[in-house]
Design a protein around this motif. Sequence first.
Motif, PDB file in Angstrom:
ATOM      1  N   GLU A 189      19.632 -34.796 -35.046  1.00 21.14           N
ATOM      2  CA  GLU A 189      18.935 -35.910 -34.403  1.00 21.14           C
ATOM      3  C   GLU A 189      18.896 -35.728 -32.883  1.00 21.14           C
ATOM      4  O   GLU A 189      17.874 -35.992 -32.246  1.00 21.14           O
ATOM      5  N   GLU A 192      14.512 -40.766 -32.265  1.00 22.76           N
ATOM      6  CA  GLU A 192      15.513 -39.751 -32.631  1.00 22.76           C
ATOM      7  C   GLU A 192      16.864 -40.089 -31.987  1.00 22.76           C
ATOM      8  O   GLU A 192      17.909 -39.906 -32.612  1.00 22.76           O
ATOM      9  N   GLU A 235      11.161 -39.756 -40.609  1.00 26.06           N
ATOM     10  CA  GLU A 235      10.933 -38.309 -40.466  1.00 26.06           C
ATOM     11  C   GLU A 235       9.561 -37.931 -41.025  1.00 26.06           C
ATOM     12  O   GLU A 235       8.881 -37.064 -40.476  1.00 26.06           O
ATOM     13  N   HIS A 254       7.160 -38.790 -38.367  1.00 26.79           N
ATOM     14  CA  HIS A 254       7.207 -37.805 -37.275  1.00 26.79           C
ATOM     15  C   HIS A 254       6.410 -36.553 -37.649  1.00 26.79           C
ATOM     16  O   HIS A 254       5.707 -35.973 -36.814  1.00 26.79           O
TER      17      HIS A 254
END
Length: 175
Positions: A15, A46, A129, A132
Amino acid sequence: MANLDTILLDHSHCERKAAGVALNLMFRYPSYTRLVRQLTAIAREELEHFELVNQWLEKRGIPLAPLSSPPYGALLKAEIRRDEPERLLDSLLVSSLIEARSHERLGLLATHCQDRDLADFYQSLMASEARHYGVYWVLADTYFEPDVVTERLEELAIKESEFLAHLHPEPRIHS
Ligand SMILES: [Fe+2]
Ligand SMILES: [Fe+2]
């Protein structure tokens, strides 16, 4: 599951690195307005994940400590071409693949973790995620022609699979 403490520590490093990658791209391309705006949000998220994972470490009495990285990230980074504009395209697509793979791995942890609270935590990060992954991909599409993006993504995805086909002996998120 037998090495959950190590996985949590590795996850903490992941992270922090993910935040660093987003920040580095903002430093490298400070005038790319859309990139800067989107990566500001990712870097912040993050770091939030980093903080949350670290709370889990603290809860389980695991001290923050250095941990060797699996070869995964370095191998992918080595695939990034050095000259622009290829460097930007490859950087975005490599980040995209790492995010997608993190989504997959956190999903596996969510499915198999016996600790219900920790499983829920993994589940909650999974969605971010995946998002992202999408953001990096859409950014690539913003600055490059779609067929150029698709072709390069496929090349890099094949490389990524090859890297993961050689199992890393240590328990890591990206082993
Ligand atoms: Fe994250
Ligand atoms: Fe992420």
